[in-house]
Enzyme design. Structure first.
Site: not given
Ligand SMILES: Cc1cc2nc3c(=O)[nH]c(=O)nc-3n(C[C@H](O)[C@H](O)[C@H](O)COP(=O)(O)OP(=O)(O)OC[C@H]3O[C@@H](n4cnc5c(N)ncnc54)[C@H](O)[C@@H]3O)c2cc1C
Length: 265
Positions: A128, A211, A215, A220
């Site tokens: 924090s 899991r 991912h 990352r």
């Molecule tokens: C190259 C890159 C650029 C990005 N740029 C931006 C940006 O400009 N602005 C921004 O806000 N974010 C950005 N992000 C973040 C991105 O949008 C995701 O929020 C982030 O990568 C988390 O990964 P994830 O969606 O796989 O979610 P995680 O939380 O890791 O979830 C894993 C998987 O679970 C499923 N899942 C999770 N939550 C849900 C849900 N609510 N509904 C349905 N399925 C779900 C999906 O299949 C998801 O892939 C960026 C990410 C990357 C890798």
């Protein structure tokens, strides 16, 4: 300004209670799975995470040994092959039981902002900055930046100016005066952090299941990901491959990117 390096420290891993597992197996008649432990086939000391995933998978189909479930005609006894089949068939819930806890030390708020976007299967406790003074700003410079003398000179000057302003505010608000109430210190310290750079190094405890780890390591370390989070997740990938080789051995590493054979299990 204090130069720091992002670091990953694995602080907790799963441990199976084999006595309790035996109680269950005695009831369903699958004790030969534990006999494999006695023979060292499951290597309990170093492979508890893999054993837990395997146990969870076998419970689903009562496949701890041949004959327990007449619908199951083939029982894989080789753990590596068994877990490979879990990955190949995307039987992912089995992997959610196996969690690891890391301290992500000296990572910037750039990285923590990105990390917290990964929600399922995680737990986070972050340092924090409402309470912590920033008179000596911890900061990571990537290797390429360190080789740029003019950049380093200017960047260091900016950080030192920010630190000087932090010290001035602490004095101006009388934070170290006897009798300054804790809630007042917290209020003002929280305000003061607004003048910290996003690159300020901080830390958090991060727990994730296999899991999620699979991912996030893929996402990352991707070449399109930010350089600090790539560095952090390459370290996490290396640790996980040592901890559970049967669950992380399918990745190939190309230019720092961890590419799994089985995606989104
Ligand atoms: C190259 C890159 C650029 C990005 N740029 C931006 C940006 O400009 N602005 C921004 O806000 N974010 C950005 N992000 C973040 C991105 O949008 C995701 O929020 C982030 O990568 C988390 O990964 P994830 O969606 O796989 O979610 P995680 O939380 O890791 O979830 C894993 C998987 O679970 C499923 N899942 C999770 N939550 C849900 C849900 N609510 N509904 C349905 N399925 C779900 C999906 O299949 C998801 O892939 C960026 C990410 C990357 C890798």
């Amino acid at each position: 300004m204090k130069n720091v390096e992002p670091d990953v420290i694995l602080v907790a891993r799963p441990q199976l209670d084999y006595g309790a597992v035996a109680t269950y197996l005695r009831d369903v008649g699958g004790e030969s799975w534990l006999e494999r432990l006695d023979r060292g086939d499951l290597d309990s000391a170093s492979h508890d995470p893999q054993n837990l995933a395997e146990f969870a998978g076998r419970l689903c189909y009562r496949s701890c040994e041949q004959g327990l479930n007449p619908n199951v005609s083939k029982v894989r006894t080789d753990q590596v092959k068994y877990l490979e089949n879990i990955l190949a068939s995307a039987h992912g819930s089995v992997l959610e039981h196996v969690s690891f806890t890391f301290v992500l030390h000296n990572i910037s708020r750039v990285t923590t902002h990105e990390l917290v976007r990964h929600r399922p299967g995680t737990a986070i406790s972050q340092e924090s900055l409402r309470y912590i003074r920033l008179a000596d700003i911890p900061f990571w410079f990537p290797e390429w930046a360190r080789h740029d003398a003019e950049l380093m000179k200017r960047a260091t000057a900016v950080l030192e100016q920010l630190e000087e302003f932090q010290r001035w505010m602490a004095d101006h608000f009388g934070l170290d005066q006897p009798g300054t109430a804790f809630h007042e210190k917290k209020h003002k310290t929280s305000f003061m952090r607004r003048f910290a750079p996003e690159g300020v190094a901080t830390g958090l405890v991060w727990t994730a299941n296999i899991r999620t780890l699979r991912h996030t390591i893929e996402a990352r370390t991707d070449p399109g990901a930010e350089e600090e989070i790539r560095l952090v997740f390459a370290k996490i990938g290396g640790l996980m491959r040592a901890e559970a080789p049967a669950l992380f051995g399918d990745y190939v590493i190309e230019d720092g990117a961890w590419i799994p054979r089985w995606r989104k299990v």
